[in-house]
Design a protein around this motif. Sequence first.
Motif, PDB file in Angstrom:
ATOM      1  N   GLY A 242       0.807  -1.217   0.000  1.00  0.00           N
ATOM      2  CA  GLY A 242       0.000   0.000   0.000  1.00  0.00           C
ATOM      3  C   GLY A 242       0.835   1.259   0.000  1.00  0.00           C
ATOM      4  O   GLY A 242       0.494   2.253  -0.646  1.00  0.00           O
ATOM      5  N   LEU A 243       1.946   1.232   0.710  1.00  0.00           N
ATOM      6  CA  LEU A 243       2.822   2.398   0.756  1.00  0.00           C
ATOM      7  C   LEU A 243       3.500   2.614  -0.597  1.00  0.00           C
ATOM      8  O   LEU A 243       3.689   3.750  -1.047  1.00  0.00           O
ATOM      9  CB  LEU A 243       3.871   2.212   1.853  1.00  0.00           C
ATOM     10  CG  LEU A 243       4.392   3.483   2.544  1.00  0.00           C
ATOM     11  CD1 LEU A 243       3.243   4.329   3.055  1.00  0.00           C
ATOM     12  CD2 LEU A 243       5.330   3.131   3.680  1.00  0.00           C
ATOM     13  N   VAL A 244       3.863   1.515  -1.256  1.00  0.00           N
ATOM     14  CA  VAL A 244       4.473   1.629  -2.582  1.00  0.00           C
ATOM     15  C   VAL A 244       3.468   2.174  -3.590  1.00  0.00           C
ATOM     16  O   VAL A 244       3.778   3.096  -4.365  1.00  0.00           O
ATOM     17  CB  VAL A 244       5.008   0.257  -3.047  1.00  0.00           C
ATOM     18  CG1 VAL A 244       5.449   0.319  -4.508  1.00  0.00           C
ATOM     19  CG2 VAL A 244       6.181  -0.173  -2.180  1.00  0.00           C
ATOM     20  N   THR A 245       2.238   1.628  -3.604  1.00  0.00           N
ATOM     21  CA  THR A 245       1.227   2.121  -4.553  1.00  0.00           C
ATOM     22  C   THR A 245       0.876   3.570  -4.262  1.00  0.00           C
ATOM     23  O   THR A 245       0.637   4.359  -5.187  1.00  0.00           O
ATOM     24  CB  THR A 245      -0.045   1.263  -4.481  1.00  0.00           C
ATOM     25  OG1 THR A 245      -0.577   1.279  -3.141  1.00  0.00           O
ATOM     26  CG2 THR A 245       0.246  -0.171  -4.879  1.00  0.00           C
ATOM     27  N   LEU A 246       0.862   3.940  -2.983  1.00  0.00           N
ATOM     28  CA  LEU A 246       0.540   5.315  -2.608  1.00  0.00           C
ATOM     29  C   LEU A 246       1.596   6.287  -3.105  1.00  0.00           C
ATOM     30  O   LEU A 246       1.274   7.306  -3.738  1.00  0.00           O
ATOM     31  CB  LEU A 246       0.403   5.417  -1.091  1.00  0.00           C
ATOM     32  CG  LEU A 246       0.218   6.831  -0.513  1.00  0.00           C
ATOM     33  CD1 LEU A 246      -1.072   7.447  -1.033  1.00  0.00           C
ATOM     34  CD2 LEU A 246       0.236   6.794   1.002  1.00  0.00           C
ATOM     35  N   MET A 247       2.861   5.981  -2.847  1.00  0.00           N
ATOM     36  CA  MET A 247       3.941   6.913  -3.169  1.00  0.00           C
ATOM     37  C   MET A 247       4.321   6.893  -4.651  1.00  0.00           C
ATOM     38  O   MET A 247       4.719   7.907  -5.207  1.00  0.00           O
ATOM     39  CB  MET A 247       5.169   6.589  -2.320  1.00  0.00           C
ATOM     40  CG  MET A 247       4.925   6.702  -0.825  1.00  0.00           C
ATOM     41  SD  MET A 247       4.401   8.347  -0.291  1.00  0.00           S
ATOM     42  CE  MET A 247       5.869   9.307  -0.610  1.00  0.00           C
TER      43      MET A 247
ATOM     44  N   THR B 126      -8.198   7.486   0.294  1.00  0.00           N
ATOM     45  CA  THR B 126      -8.089   6.452   1.325  1.00  0.00           C
ATOM     46  C   THR B 126      -8.740   5.141   0.890  1.00  0.00           C
ATOM     47  O   THR B 126      -8.076   4.095   0.867  1.00  0.00           O
ATOM     48  CB  THR B 126      -8.689   6.943   2.658  1.00  0.00           C
ATOM     49  OG1 THR B 126      -7.915   8.050   3.137  1.00  0.00           O
ATOM     50  CG2 THR B 126      -8.679   5.836   3.704  1.00  0.00           C
ATOM     51  N   PRO B 127     -10.040   5.137   0.525  1.00  0.00           N
ATOM     52  CA  PRO B 127     -10.619   3.859   0.071  1.00  0.00           C
ATOM     53  C   PRO B 127     -10.057   3.402  -1.264  1.00  0.00           C
ATOM     54  O   PRO B 127      -9.983   2.193  -1.525  1.00  0.00           O
ATOM     55  CB  PRO B 127     -12.120   4.167  -0.030  1.00  0.00           C
ATOM     56  CG  PRO B 127     -12.196   5.643  -0.223  1.00  0.00           C
ATOM     57  CD  PRO B 127     -11.041   6.216   0.542  1.00  0.00           C
ATOM     58  N   PHE B 128      -9.650   4.367  -2.131  1.00  0.00           N
ATOM     59  CA  PHE B 128      -9.095   3.985  -3.428  1.00  0.00           C
ATOM     60  C   PHE B 128      -7.815   3.178  -3.247  1.00  0.00           C
ATOM     61  O   PHE B 128      -7.639   2.123  -3.875  1.00  0.00           O
ATOM     62  CB  PHE B 128      -8.811   5.232  -4.270  1.00  0.00           C
ATOM     63  CG  PHE B 128      -8.131   4.923  -5.581  1.00  0.00           C
ATOM     64  CD1 PHE B 128      -8.845   4.402  -6.640  1.00  0.00           C
ATOM     65  CD2 PHE B 128      -6.772   5.156  -5.736  1.00  0.00           C
ATOM     66  CE1 PHE B 128      -8.226   4.115  -7.853  1.00  0.00           C
ATOM     67  CE2 PHE B 128      -6.140   4.865  -6.933  1.00  0.00           C
ATOM     68  CZ  PHE B 128      -6.869   4.344  -7.992  1.00  0.00           C
ATOM     69  N   ASN B 129      -6.909   3.651  -2.396  1.00  0.00           N
ATOM     70  CA  ASN B 129      -5.663   2.913  -2.163  1.00  0.00           C
ATOM     71  C   ASN B 129      -5.947   1.572  -1.508  1.00  0.00           C
ATOM     72  O   ASN B 129      -5.277   0.571  -1.782  1.00  0.00           O
ATOM     73  CB  ASN B 129      -4.719   3.732  -1.283  1.00  0.00           C
ATOM     74  CG  ASN B 129      -3.279   3.281  -1.394  1.00  0.00           C
ATOM     75  OD1 ASN B 129      -2.716   3.225  -2.478  1.00  0.00           O
ATOM     76  ND2 ASN B 129      -2.675   2.943  -0.258  1.00  0.00           N
ATOM     77  N   GLY B 130      -6.966   1.542  -0.637  1.00  0.00           N
ATOM     78  CA  GLY B 130      -7.352   0.269  -0.027  1.00  0.00           C
ATOM     79  C   GLY B 130      -7.842  -0.728  -1.051  1.00  0.00           C
ATOM     80  O   GLY B 130      -7.500  -1.916  -0.993  1.00  0.00           O
ATOM     81  N   LEU B 131      -8.622  -0.258  -2.023  1.00  0.00           N
ATOM     82  CA  LEU B 131      -9.125  -1.146  -3.073  1.00  0.00           C
ATOM     83  C   LEU B 131      -7.992  -1.635  -3.973  1.00  0.00           C
ATOM     84  O   LEU B 131      -8.005  -2.788  -4.424  1.00  0.00           O
ATOM     85  CB  LEU B 131     -10.182  -0.419  -3.907  1.00  0.00           C
ATOM     86  CG  LEU B 131     -11.526  -0.149  -3.212  1.00  0.00           C
ATOM     87  CD1 LEU B 131     -12.411   0.718  -4.085  1.00  0.00           C
ATOM     88  CD2 LEU B 131     -12.229  -1.459  -2.871  1.00  0.00           C
ATOM     89  N   VAL B 132      -7.019  -0.772  -4.239  1.00  0.00           N
ATOM     90  CA  VAL B 132      -5.880  -1.184  -5.063  1.00  0.00           C
ATOM     91  C   VAL B 132      -5.111  -2.317  -4.383  1.00  0.00           C
ATOM     92  O   VAL B 132      -4.773  -3.325  -5.005  1.00  0.00           O
ATOM     93  CB  VAL B 132      -4.950   0.016  -5.329  1.00  0.00           C
ATOM     94  CG1 VAL B 132      -3.655  -0.455  -5.996  1.00  0.00           C
ATOM     95  CG2 VAL B 132      -5.640   1.040  -6.218  1.00  0.00           C
ATOM     96  N   VAL B 133      -4.833  -2.164  -3.085  1.00  0.00           N
ATOM     97  CA  VAL B 133      -4.104  -3.200  -2.355  1.00  0.00           C
ATOM     98  C   VAL B 133      -4.934  -4.479  -2.282  1.00  0.00           C
ATOM     99  O   VAL B 133      -4.407  -5.585  -2.455  1.00  0.00           O
ATOM    100  CB  VAL B 133      -3.732  -2.712  -0.941  1.00  0.00           C
ATOM    101  CG1 VAL B 133      -3.042  -3.820  -0.157  1.00  0.00           C
ATOM    102  CG2 VAL B 133      -2.824  -1.493  -1.033  1.00  0.00           C
ATOM    103  N   ALA B 134      -6.240  -4.346  -2.028  1.00  0.00           N
ATOM    104  CA  ALA B 134      -7.103  -5.533  -1.995  1.00  0.00           C
ATOM    105  C   ALA B 134      -7.090  -6.250  -3.337  1.00  0.00           C
ATOM    106  O   ALA B 134      -7.104  -7.484  -3.395  1.00  0.00           O
ATOM    107  CB  ALA B 134      -8.526  -5.124  -1.620  1.00  0.00           C
ATOM    108  N   GLY B 135      -7.052  -5.488  -4.438  1.00  0.00           N
ATOM    109  CA  GLY B 135      -6.980  -6.102  -5.759  1.00  0.00           C
ATOM    110  C   GLY B 135      -5.692  -6.873  -5.961  1.00  0.00           C
ATOM    111  O   GLY B 135      -5.693  -7.963  -6.539  1.00  0.00           O
TER     112      GLY B 135
END
Length: 260
Positions: free
Chosen positions: A23-28, A54-63
């Motif tokens: 999540g930190l990698v996708t965020l940054m 916030t929910p967008f990054n959560g959905l990316v990691v969940a994917g």
Amino acid sequence: MKTHRNSFIDIAYTHFVPCFFTGLVTLMVFVAPHSGWLVHKLGGSRLLTEAVLTPFNGLVVAGIVWLFHHHRDRRRPLGRITAPGPDSISARRKALLVGFLCGSLNIVLLISDIGILILTGLVSIVVLIHLRQFTRDVALMLRPHRRASWSEVAELLRIHMIMLCGFTLLNVTLDILHSTLGLPGTPFGFGSQGEMFINAIYYTVVTMTTLGYGDLTPHTLDAKVLASIQCLLGYVMLALTVGVITRGVVSDTQLDDADE
């Protein structure tokens, strides 16, 4: 040493560090560079932007978690593809929830100084728990006349990856803490955004394998202490894992027969 880890606590324990790291990698790397455009589209509101990201990054990691488990569940011996059982489906759903929560927490914890401190504490606790598990597993596998199974070796390698991700997070948060709290000095000088994580991963691998190229070095006292811990743990864990493998590795069936 077979265990079934399907409870939410067990899945959170095994998934927290890799999911938070992802999540930190996708965020940054992917989200943060485009946050300015989103702020402009939302009328300059930072709060609204964070509420969307916030929910967008959560959905990316969940994917990403779903892709990993989908690929793993389809792999079977001799190339056979079988449908996952109820336990596997339940565990996957819990893993998706953990991925979503970790991806969302990346933004929630990084928008405040106290959040970064909480993140550092959580990662440190999880790393220590995995280190304790590693020592117990190795002690069992190094008993006289006992050889490890492939699944046990895979578990050791999993813990190695957890430690690598965990220390990368700790190195990054130490750099961020010095910047946000105004502490003197720059611990590592990893750079910013995507460059920060590439450098942090590279530095952690070089440190834990004791290669020590010298292009990235710790500069502050706390960074030097953290680097020393990484060197010692990386060296000892690698030596013990090699020691386990060189004793011989057997299949899970052979190990069960030997234990009986």
